[in-house]
Structure formats: structure tokens, C-alpha cells
Scaffold this active site. Structure first.
Site, short mmCIF file in Angstrom:
data_model
loop_
_atom_site.label_atom_id
_atom_site.label_comp_id
_atom_site.label_asym_id
_atom_site.label_seq_id
_atom_site.Cartn_x
_atom_site.Cartn_y
_atom_site.Cartn_z
N GLN A 97 0.90 -0.75 -0.28
CA GLN A 97 -0.30 0.09 0.08
C GLN A 97 0.94 1.21 -0.47
OE1 GLN A 97 -3.51 -0.32 3.28
NE2 GLN A 97 -1.58 -1.88 3.71
N HIS A 115 -1.14 1.30 -4.05
CA HIS A 115 -1.97 2.79 -4.22
C HIS A 115 -0.82 3.54 -5.13
CE1 HIS A 115 -4.02 1.70 -0.43
NE2 HIS A 115 -4.60 1.11 -1.62
C1 BV8 Z 1 -12.40 3.21 -2.54
C2 BV8 Z 1 -1.95 6.40 -1.32
C3 BV8 Z 1 -14.08 3.26 -4.23
C4 BV8 Z 1 -1.86 8.26 -0.85
C5 BV8 Z 1 -3.84 5.42 0.23
C6 BV8 Z 1 -16.09 7.51 2.57
C7 BV8 Z 1 -16.10 8.26 0.89
C8 BV8 Z 1 -14.74 7.26 0.00
C9 BV8 Z 1 -14.44 6.36 0.25
C10 BV8 Z 1 -14.65 5.29 1.39
C11 BV8 Z 1 -15.21 6.17 2.68
N1 BV8 Z 1 -15.70 5.07 3.36
C12 BV8 Z 1 -14.15 3.97 3.58
C13 BV8 Z 1 -13.72 4.33 1.94
C14 BV8 Z 1 -13.02 2.98 1.31
C15 BV8 Z 1 -11.34 4.42 1.69
C16 BV8 Z 1 -11.36 3.80 3.00
O1 BV8 Z 1 -11.37 2.67 2.66
N2 BV8 Z 1 -10.91 5.20 4.08
C17 BV8 Z 1 -10.36 4.19 5.63
C18 BV8 Z 1 -10.27 5.35 5.81
C19 BV8 Z 1 -11.86 3.64 6.12
N3 BV8 Z 1 -10.80 3.51 0.41
C20 BV8 Z 1 -10.58 4.10 -1.08
O2 BV8 Z 1 -11.81 5.37 -0.93
C21 BV8 Z 1 -10.31 3.49 -1.96
N4 BV8 Z 1 -11.10 3.64 -3.36
O3 BV8 Z 1 -12.97 2.34 -2.28
O4 BV8 Z 1 -13.09 3.81 -4.14
C22 BV8 Z 1 -14.45 3.28 -5.21
C23 BV8 Z 1 -14.77 2.66 -6.40
C24 BV8 Z 1 -14.91 2.74 -7.98
C25 BV8 Z 1 -14.81 3.96 -7.80
C26 BV8 Z 1 -15.11 5.24 -7.51
C27 BV8 Z 1 -13.81 5.06 -5.40
C28 BV8 Z 1 -8.57 3.87 -2.01
C29 BV8 Z 1 -7.65 3.71 -0.72
C30 BV8 Z 1 -6.60 4.32 -1.33
C31 BV8 Z 1 -6.24 5.76 -0.40
N5 BV8 Z 1 -4.95 6.32 -0.48
N6 BV8 Z 1 -2.22 5.99 -0.08
C32 BV8 Z 1 -1.11 8.60 0.20
O5 BV8 Z 1 -0.26 7.32 0.28
O6 BV8 Z 1 -0.81 9.87 -0.29
S1 BV8 Z 1 -4.23 4.92 1.60
C33 BV8 Z 1 -2.87 5.02 3.04
O7 BV8 Z 1 -3.98 4.60 3.75
C34 BV8 Z 1 -1.89 4.52 2.30
O8 BV8 Z 1 -1.53 3.95 1.31
C35 BV8 Z 1 -1.28 3.88 3.66
O9 BV8 Z 1 -0.76 2.66 3.41
C36 BV8 Z 1 -2.63 2.68 3.80
C37 BV8 Z 1 -2.93 1.64 4.90
O10 BV8 Z 1 -2.41 2.62 6.22
P1 BV8 Z 1 -1.40 1.71 6.77
O11 BV8 Z 1 -0.03 1.10 5.78
O12 BV8 Z 1 -2.46 0.50 7.69
O13 BV8 Z 1 -0.67 2.49 7.96
P2 BV8 Z 1 -1.63 2.69 9.93
O14 BV8 Z 1 -1.10 3.99 10.13
O15 BV8 Z 1 -3.02 2.95 9.26
O16 BV8 Z 1 -1.01 1.08 9.79
C38 BV8 Z 1 0.48 1.07 10.22
C39 BV8 Z 1 0.75 0.04 10.59
O17 BV8 Z 1 2.20 0.30 11.02
C40 BV8 Z 1 -0.09 0.14 12.48
O18 BV8 Z 1 -1.14 -1.06 13.30
C41 BV8 Z 1 1.22 -0.26 13.55
O19 BV8 Z 1 1.03 -0.58 14.81
C42 BV8 Z 1 1.76 -0.75 12.08
N7 BV8 Z 1 3.55 -0.85 12.28
C43 BV8 Z 1 4.60 0.49 13.50
N8 BV8 Z 1 5.33 0.85 13.23
C44 BV8 Z 1 5.69 -0.77 12.92
C45 BV8 Z 1 4.64 -1.24 12.70
N9 BV8 Z 1 4.37 -2.60 11.94
C46 BV8 Z 1 5.68 -3.75 11.81
N10 BV8 Z 1 6.97 -2.65 11.81
C47 BV8 Z 1 7.22 -1.82 12.53
N11 BV8 Z 1 7.76 -1.06 13.21
#
Ligand code: BV8
Length: 245
Positions: A97, A115
Site C-alpha cells: 500500500q 496505491h
Molecule cells: C475506494 C495513497 C471506491 C495516498 C492511500 C468514504 C468515502 C469514500 C471512500 C470510503 C469512505 N469510507 C471508506 C472508504 C473506502 C476508503 C477507505 O478505506 N477509507 C478508510 C480510511 C476507512 N478507501 C478508498 O477510498 C479506496 N478507494 O474505495 O474506491 C471506488 C470504486 C469505484 C469508483 C470510485 C470509488 C482508495 C484507498 C487508497 C487511499 N490511498 N495511499 C498516499 O499515500 O498519500 S491509503 C494509505 O493508507 C496508505 O497507502 C497506507 O498504506 C494506507 C493504509 O494505512 P497503513 O499502511 O495501514 O498505515 P497505518 O498508519 O494505518 O498503520 C500502520 C501500521 O503499522 C499500524 O498497525 C502499526 O501498528 C504498524 N507498525 C508501526 N511500526 C511498525 C509497524 N508494523 C511493523 N513494524 C513496525 N516497525
């Protein structure tokens, strides 16, 4: 851990899903680790077509800062371990991602950047691409001669994932004997669904120092960081492979 190691030793097909956590030990902040904020702005607000439409300069300022951080960052032991694991498994898919290109720089081959990435920008109107150097896009070069604006070549919230990578990812997850979920909170869909939804047979292991949205649905939870756990796992699997000749 023993169960996971024996599954990996006999696996023909492995699928890995990574999130920003695998790059944390390269010094790159995770999405929710910073409270989901950049300055006073919510990440979801900046990483969206609406946010870009409202203030393209602000959004490019954020991406240029991230691009510069990616440029300075180095792959860590977790990235390198996955690149090494790929050489021991017949069918290996690394689906990330992340947009930081650290898996690419660590030598992984079969990478799906679900992504997108920050190696290039693309025009909102004619789709022409332009490479981004270590500083990103100069703020006085946002406009393309066709009248469009350059945007990061990234999938924003509310945007569909690119068809071909999404299809490849689903196929990779569906045929996997083992799925490793590394460094993701598993809250962003549809990427998070790859961990548990597409494979009836896979043994699923999560590597994350904290609980996540899918911790209760996996077969093995390794509460360690990626840079700590992955090298140990890969060494144990590789040693055994050599022992088998
Ligand atoms: C889609 C690029 C449909 C950008 C990213 C309302 C309106 C619209 C959409 C939605 C909505 N509600 C829900 C949605 C769906 C939405 C979504 O999921 N929202 C979430 C917030 C609820 N998804 C979308 O919009 C997707 N598209 O649904 O389209 C559609 C279909 C047809 C036609 C039209 C539309 C698109 C999602 C893509 C978004 N872009 N990235 C950028 O990077 O700037 S997402 C972004 O979040 C990053 O890619 C990131 O990777 C991703 C996920 O986050 P994580 O990587 O998990 O990061 P996080 O901080 O959350 O967690 C880190 C983890 O690491 C933690 O667990 C931590 O404990 C752990 N960690 C920490 N240190 C370590 C570790 N692990 C191991 N070792 C360590 N040392």
C-alpha cells in the site's frame, strides 16, 4: 512461529501485503501513527481529489516533503528480508500500500504498488507522465501545457484502484498457501480485504507490534516489528531450504 515457519518451508505460493509500518524503521511516519495528521490537516483530506482540487499547492507541499523523506530513507532489514524470501519461494507476490519505493530499492521483484508511487506525476487532463526527482514537483510547474494539472500518480481516498494491479493482487491472494500481513492497520479498503477475503486455504500471519482490525481473523500473530521479525523468519526458512539441499 514454528507453525508459520513450517508452512513457509512447504509453501509453493506466498502473498505479502505491506503497509506503512514496514517503512517505520526506515524513519518514515505511518499514517495513523502521527494521528493521521500532517500539520493541521487530516491525511484523508489531503490524499483525495477534493483536497487536491481545493488546494493543489498545499497537497504538493505535503507530497514534496514525503518525496524528499523517501529519497533520504533507506530500505530496512524488513524490506531486505522480503526481497530474500522472494528468492526461495516459487510463486511470490509482494503487494504494498506504500508509495515510498523502498521495496523496489530493496530488490523485490514481483511488486504490486496498489496505491501507486511517488516516482512520477501525471496530468489530470491528458495523463502524460513526468518523473519526480528527490525534491518532488516544483510548485511553479504544476500546470501542463495541455491545460491540465500535474498530480501525484497515486490512488487517493474515494478513487478506484487501478484495475490490472487490483486483479493481480486478488489472484495472488487467492492462490497463496501463506499470506503475510506486515505493518498495516488493515483499515483501508479494498486493500485490507486481501489479507483474509480472497483465500480459503491460506495460512495467514500478521507481523505488527500492535493489534489491528484483522488480528482476530488470522492464524498467527507476531507482535514484533517488521525489521525484527522478518529477518529471523527468512533466516529460519532459508537455513532449512539449504538443509534440504
Ligand atoms: C475506494 C495513497 C471506491 C495516498 C492511500 C468514504 C468515502 C469514500 C471512500 C470510503 C469512505 N469510507 C471508506 C472508504 C473506502 C476508503 C477507505 O478505506 N477509507 C478508510 C480510511 C476507512 N478507501 C478508498 O477510498 C479506496 N478507494 O474505495 O474506491 C471506488 C470504486 C469505484 C469508483 C470510485 C470509488 C482508495 C484507498 C487508497 C487511499 N490511498 N495511499 C498516499 O499515500 O498519500 S491509503 C494509505 O493508507 C496508505 O497507502 C497506507 O498504506 C494506507 C493504509 O494505512 P497503513 O499502511 O495501514 O498505515 P497505518 O498508519 O494505518 O498503520 C500502520 C501500521 O503499522 C499500524 O498497525 C502499526 O501498528 C504498524 N507498525 C508501526 N511500526 C511498525 C509497524 N508494523 C511493523 N513494524 C513496525 N516497525
Amino acid at each position: 512461529m514454528e507453525d508459520l515457519l513450517s508452512r513457509l518451508r512447504s509453501a509453493r505460493s506466498v502473498f505479502v501485503l505491506t503497509g506503512s509500518g514496514i517503512s517505520a524503521e526506515s524513519g518514515l511516519p505511518t499514517f495513523r501513527g502521527v494521528g493521521g495528521l500532517w500539520r493541521t490537516h487530516r491525511v484523508e483530506e489531503l490524499a483525495s481529489p477534493e483536497g487536491f482540487g481545493r488546494d493543489p499547492h498545499l497537497v504538493w507541499t505535503w507530497y514534496n516533503e514525503r518525496k524528499a523523506a523517501h529519497h533520504r530513507a533507506k530500505p530496512n532489514a524488513g524490506h531486505y528480508a522480503l526481497a530474500q524470501l522472494e528468492t526461495t519461494i516459487a510463486d511470490f507476490t509482494l503487494c504494498t500500500q506504500n508509495v515510498d519505493s523502498l521495496h523496489l530499492r530493496a530488490g523485490s521483484r514481483n511488486i504490486i504498488e496498489l496505491h501507486g508511487n511517488l516516482r512520477e506525476a501525471r496530468c489530470t487532463r491528458c495523463d502524460v507522465r513526468r518523473p519526480l526527482d528527490g525534491a518532488g514537483l516544483p510548485l511553479d510547474e504544476l500546470h501542463h501545457s495541455c491545460g491540465g494539472l500535474f498530480r501525484p500518480n497515486i490512488v487517493w481516498f474515494g478513487e478506484p484502484l487501478p484495475r490490472a494491479p487490483w486483479r493481480r493482487a486478488r489472484v495472488g491472494a487467492a492462490q497463496a498457501d501463506v499470506i503475510l500481513v506486515v505493518g498495516t492497520s488493515a483499515v483501508v479498503y479494498p486493500a485490507a480485504s486481501l489479507a483474509t477475503r480472497y483465500s480459503a486455504k491460506a495460512y495467514i500471519a500478521e507481523i505488527n507490534p500492535e493489534d489491528t482490525a484483522i488480528s482476530g481473523r488470522v492464524d498467527c500473530v507476531i507482535r514484533e516489528t517488521a525489521a525484527s521479525a522478518l529477518p529471523k523468519i527468512v533466516k529460519a526458512v532459508s537455513l532449512n531450504s539449504r538443509a534440504d539441499g
